[in-house]
Design a protein around this motif. Structure first.
Motif: not given
Length: 324
Positions: A37-51
């Motif tokens: 989940l850390v790896l998946a959410k890191l990629a999603a945060w980089i793509a979305s910029g969501s706080i």
């Protein structure tokens, strides 16, 4: 929550090696899920910029740290007593839970600070669909992990696994909130929803941390076992009519282990050998139900025993029994 005293599960009811098999399985899966989940959410945060996604990423990062701590703690807690730790290593689980609570508390503080900045300077959320897909994956994996952890807790009463599960139970609600925040920000244009949801996640984490810390401190401070377990111990001891009463019962849990001690009233005219045999039989009855118990029984001659031991502990124990 107190365990069913008539079951074969809970603290002290499994040998340490068997308890370790249950907790090892749960903690290994916990580490694997957290890392994924850390790896998946890191990629999603980089793509979305969501706080809100950053909040969830920070939570999962601390979950990984806590899961690694628990991974090692449950193995150490189940290791046999040694020269320097004659009571075993069971409290390592509670120590790990305290660390988990501190990590979650720090994470929550950081998220509130970061969300406050984002409220003052709202930013649009990009790639909302991708971010939501990652959160759905997170929910599915977390549900599976919580199920495995719940089975391990039921079997062993592990406070460390219970602390780890608290993170992921909180995550389930938090992940749903994050999905709502991302959806509102990305598709409805309500940019303030993202940081507001992040603050809600942080408050949820603080509540979770308090629960974990309280349970761990109960173990570190040697809180008594639940009353129904104490009553069961007393009933087992008094199953032999030669034991005419039990008093000054004291109990505590330490990871997969429990410690039991009490005074047993016996016929004052028994020989030392006869008294010894009665006490050993009582120990064996207790060990049949609590195989991971450290048991100490003091024989008293009924009606003839003078007060002995520390006045402080004797008076405190008497008040506890009177109020039970």
């Amino acid at each position: 929550m107190p365990h069913d005293v008539n079951s074969t599960t809970g603290p002290g009811r499994l040998l340490p090696a068997e308890a370790r098999r249950h907790t090892a399985r749960a903690t290994t899966l916990s580490v694997a899920v957290a890392l994924t989940l850390v790896l998946a959410k890191l990629a999603a945060w980089i793509a979305s910029g969501s706080i809100a996604m950053l909040a969830s990423l920070a939570d999962s990062g601390l979950d990984l740290a806590a899961s690694l701590t628990t991974f090692f703690a449950v193995r150490y807690a189940a290791s046999p007593a040694d020269k320097e730790h004659r009571y075993g290593h069971g409290k390592a689980e509670a120590a790990a839970s305290v660390l988990q609570a501190l990590l979650v508390g720090v994470s929550a503080g950081y998220l509130i600070w970061e969300a406050g900045h984002r409220l003052a300077d709202p930013q649009p959320v990009q790639q909302g669909g991708w971010a939501i897909a990652v959160m759905v994956l997170s929910i599915a994996m977390t549900i599976g992990l919580v199920w495995v952890q719940s089975r391990a807790i039921k079997a062993t009463g592990s406070v460390a696994v219970e602390g780890d599960r608290a993170h992921y139970m909180a995550d389930l609600g938090a992940n749903v909130s994050v999905i709502a925040g991302i959806a509102l920000a990305a598709f409805a244009g309500i940019t303030s929803a993202d940081p507001v949801i992040a603050i809600g996640v942080a408050l949820w984490l603080l509540w979770s941390a308090w629960g974990v810390a309280k349970n761990a401190l109960d173990h570190l401070l040697d809180k008594e076992l639940p009353d129904e377990v104490r009553h069961r111990i007393k009933a087992i001891a008094e199953a032999d009519s030669r034991i005419r009463g039990v008093h000054l019962l004291r109990t505590r849990a330490a990871g997969p282990l429990v410690h039991i001690q009490f005074h047993a009233d016996l016929d004052p005219h028994l020989s030392l050998l006869q008294a010894h045999e009665i006490i050993v039989e009582a120990e064996n009855r207790l060990l049949a139900e609590f195989p991971a118990a450290d048991i100490l029984i003091h024989a008293d001659p009924e009606g003839m025993a003078e007060p002995h031991g520390s006045d402080f502990f004797r008076s405190e124990a008497a008040r506890t029994e009177d109020s039970a």
